[in-house]
Design a protein around this motif. Structure first.
Motif, PDB file in Angstrom:
ATOM      1  N   LYS A  23      31.078  60.640 -15.028  1.00 12.82           N
ATOM      2  CA  LYS A  23      30.120  61.315 -14.162  1.00 12.82           C
ATOM      3  C   LYS A  23      28.755  61.369 -14.826  1.00 12.82           C
ATOM      4  O   LYS A  23      28.618  61.703 -15.995  1.00 12.82           O
ATOM      5  N   THR A  24      27.727  61.045 -14.037  1.00 12.59           N
ATOM      6  CA  THR A  24      26.366  61.128 -14.545  1.00 12.59           C
ATOM      7  C   THR A  24      25.431  61.501 -13.408  1.00 12.59           C
ATOM      8  O   THR A  24      25.720  61.242 -12.244  1.00 12.59           O
ATOM      9  N   THR A  25      24.328  62.138 -13.744  1.00 13.67           N
ATOM     10  CA  THR A  25      23.336  62.563 -12.753  1.00 13.67           C
ATOM     11  C   THR A  25      22.009  61.899 -13.070  1.00 13.67           C
ATOM     12  O   THR A  25      21.611  61.805 -14.229  1.00 13.67           O
ATOM     13  N   TYR A  26      21.310  61.450 -12.040  1.00 21.99           N
ATOM     14  CA  TYR A  26      20.057  60.736 -12.258  1.00 21.99           C
ATOM     15  C   TYR A  26      19.155  60.941 -11.043  1.00 21.99           C
ATOM     16  O   TYR A  26      19.603  61.325  -9.968  1.00 21.99           O
ATOM     17  N   MET A  27      17.884  60.654 -11.218  1.00 22.78           N
ATOM     18  CA  MET A  27      16.935  60.770 -10.116  1.00 22.78           C
ATOM     19  C   MET A  27      17.010  59.514  -9.270  1.00 22.78           C
ATOM     20  O   MET A  27      16.979  58.405  -9.787  1.00 22.78           O
ATOM     21  N   SER A  28      17.124  59.711  -7.974  1.00 15.15           N
ATOM     22  CA  SER A  28      17.256  58.579  -7.061  1.00 15.15           C
ATOM     23  C   SER A  28      16.018  57.694  -7.117  1.00 15.15           C
ATOM     24  O   SER A  28      14.880  58.167  -7.111  1.00 15.15           O
ATOM     25  N   ARG A  29      16.243  56.358  -7.137  1.00  9.20           N
ATOM     26  CA  ARG A  29      15.125  55.421  -7.117  1.00  9.20           C
ATOM     27  C   ARG A  29      14.579  55.212  -5.706  1.00  9.20           C
ATOM     28  O   ARG A  29      13.599  54.506  -5.509  1.00  9.20           O
ATOM     29  N   LEU A  30      15.226  55.836  -4.726  1.00  9.59           N
ATOM     30  CA  LEU A  30      14.773  55.697  -3.348  1.00  9.59           C
ATOM     31  C   LEU A  30      13.872  56.855  -2.914  1.00  9.59           C
ATOM     32  O   LEU A  30      13.494  56.939  -1.756  1.00  9.59           O
ATOM     33  N   TYR A  31      13.552  57.759  -3.848  1.00  2.28           N
ATOM     34  CA  TYR A  31      12.850  58.977  -3.449  1.00  2.28           C
ATOM     35  C   TYR A  31      11.455  58.701  -2.896  1.00  2.28           C
ATOM     36  O   TYR A  31      10.878  59.530  -2.180  1.00  2.28           O
ATOM     37  N   THR A  32      10.876  57.540  -3.191  1.00  2.00           N
ATOM     38  CA  THR A  32       9.534  57.234  -2.687  1.00  2.00           C
ATOM     39  C   THR A  32       9.555  56.775  -1.233  1.00  2.00           C
ATOM     40  O   THR A  32       8.505  56.666  -0.608  1.00  2.00           O
TER      41      THR A  32
END
Length: 556
Positions: A23-32
């Motif tokens: 399990k890992t958490t990351y900032m979505s690259r689609l946020y823009t």
């Protein structure tokens, strides 16, 4: 040393990588992008670390293969790499093309790693006894993943998905591996092929004896069939059934080699026809009685099955707001709060399932409309212009995506009819809101960029399907459409030609396993998209079959 490195790569790709769940958490690259969340973090249990290790290990193997003086690089991989680099370089979304989208992470490095997996297996198969090692790893991988699926289906009472987060991918994975184990079973022999002399045969000890036994293979096959049924993946089950039928026919009628390809084609056409009739029978032209929703100057227009409604919202100040509801004749319709005081309902029995209310979105207020089990979100800005709010409360305007085919059957095959029609619609006419020209047809939009090309704000996505309001369409659910949209028509034709050529050679050589594994991919590719777990395992089998000095050739 070189053989050990290649074996370690096969061991990781076939056995370890499918079992990695971190399990890992990351900032979505689609946020823009307007269709995605601007603030939420994505949580992944499956593909992040798998992809990283797979790419790094593949890079090491690529160096090993390229430094081999005896190795030769054919025109197909060179052409594939060149076209892939061109597609990435010309992509408008290079970040996604390089790193991959959040759901699959199938960017350019992963696609290059696929080529490495194929040629690593092909190269390793040329060494004495190495194909045996590959087969053992594939058999163990099938066993372990089958047990995980059976545990999920029997104990957790859910559709089995293994470690692939989706039942269809789990079924795809199992269907790809089943022909390998089935052939060793129905041929009544161990996967250890005969060596040229007794002295050259490796001495089997301990666990190896168990793995290579016919009984063990039978147990693995039984578990795999049970697990496949628990996934509920109908396309994968159909592919496994057809491949098994063809394999049994070919085993007991070996002199009918000329019938292999015709029988395969006939059975595929028949199964696709039956599947289309079976699944298409439940397709609905409209999920709700709402025929259309439009953003008008004076409000939101709802075209109902029996009338038209216009809902307008105004808020003179922070403490006051009001709605205006009119029918097709322009008459005002009275409304009042329901008994719970949570929603407003129209005082007309014809609209008893139509309700609405105000919604506080923090920095602004909007309103929602609920009807026929679906909720629509809207708001009006300070200039009086109306917008709909997507699943992440970001304002957008509805568009009408061009389509090609499946009209009235958009819900076909779990909404694939809609996704396929709107994907093909990108090429149907140039005046569409997101059309594909010559450049897009030849080079594609770039690896893993389908989500940015597909029109996520198409109003018919909510009218004609039961796709959840928040869901982002990241895949066309077809390897063929996925390839042509993202990588371009030349790469699709190259890969199809290469697959057909390998299939034909395998049939002529009597390499039934490779031929039927290719068949499973061709068949499932119509309904499933590519994934970084299934594809490497498939490529190990295909690469082994493509090896010039693989064990089957020596037996022949």
């Amino acid at each position: 040393m070189r053989v050990k490195i290649l074996k370690a790569y096969v061991f990781f790709t076939a056995l370890i990588m499918p079992l990695m769940v971190i399990k890992t958490t990351y900032m979505s690259r689609l946020y823009t992008y307007a269709f995605a969340s601007p603030y939420e973090y994505a949580v992944d249990h499956y593909l992040v670390f798998r992809t990283i290790f797979f790419v790094v290990f593949s890079a090491i193997i690529a160096v090993v293969l390229l430094t081999d003086k005896k190795g030769r690089i054919g025109i197909v991989p060179v052409l594939f790499v060149c076209l892939l680099l061109l597609s990435t370089a010309l992509s408008k979304d290079r970040l996604l093309s390089v790193a991959g989208c959040d759901e699959q992470f199938e960017g350019i490095f992963v696609l290059l790693a696929y080529a490495v997996a194929f040629y690593a297996s092909k190269n390793l198969a040329g060494y004495e006894g190495s194909s045996v090692f590959i087969r053992r790893m594939l058999c163990l991988s099938l066993l372990l993943n089958s047990l995980i699926c059976i545990f999920q289906g029997a104990v957790m009472s859910v559709k089995a998905y293994g470690t692939l987060y989706n039942p269809n991918y789990a079924g795809f994975f199992l269907a790809v591996l089943i022909p390998e184990v089935l052939w060793s079973l129905i041929a009544h022999r161990s996967v250890i092929s005969k060596q040229s002399t007794v002295s050259e045969r490796p001495e089997k000890k301990g666990f190896i004896v168990v793995i290579d036994s016919v009984f063990f293979r039978a147990v693995v096959l039984i578990f795999a069939v049970i697990a496949l049924c628990m996934t509920g993946a109908r396309t994968a089950m159909a592919a496994a059934f057809i491949s098994a039928a063809i394999m049994i026919f070919y085993r007991f009628f070996p002199n009918r080699k000329s019938m292999f390809i015709p029988c395969s084609v006939v059975m595929v056409i028949l199964m696709i026809f039956l599947t289309a009739k079976f699944v298409g029978a439940g397709a609905k032209p409209h999920i709700t009685r709402i025929r259309d929703v439009a953003i008008l100057e004076d409000g939101i227009g709802f075209d109902m099955a029996d009338d038209e409604l216009t809902v307008a919202f105004d808020m003179p100040d922070e403490d006051h707001y009001y709605f205006m509801v009119k029918n097709a004749s322009g008459e005002d319709l009275p409304y009042a709060e329901n008994r719970e005081g949570t929603m407003y309902e129209i005082k007309d029995d014809r609209y008893e399932d139509f309700s609405f209310t105000i919604v506080d979105y923090g920095s602004f207020k909007g309103f929602l409309v609920y009807t026929d089990g679906r909720t629509w979100y809207f708001y009006r800005d300070s200039q009086g212009e109306y917008f709909y709010l997507n699943g992440y409360t970001r304002p957008e305007k509805f568009v009408r995506a061009p389509f090609a085919g499946f009209e009235g059957n958009e819900s076909f095959a779990s909404n694939r009819g809609y996704i396929w029609s709107r994907t093909l619609g990108l090429y149907s006419k140039k005046e569409g809101p997101s059309s594909a020209g010559i450049k897009e047809i030849m080079t594609g939009s770039g690896p893993d960029t389908f989500s940015t090309v597909f029109l996520q704000n198409d109003v018919n996505k909510y009218l004609l399907t039961d796709i959840p309001y928040k869901m982002i369409i990241t895949r066309p659910h077809s390897i063929y459409l996925q390839t042509v949209v993202q990588l371009g028509l030349p790469i699709l034709l190259l890969l199809v030609w290469f697959g057909i050529a390998l299939f034909s050679v395998s049939v002529k050589r009597g390499d039934t396993v490779t031929a039927l594994t290719l068949f499973v991919l061709f068949f499932c590719g119509v309904f499933y998209d590519s994934t970084p777990i299934v594809m490497p395992v498939f490529l190990l089998i295909a690469g082994m079959g493509a090896g010039k000095e693989c064990i089957e050739d020596k037996d022949e």
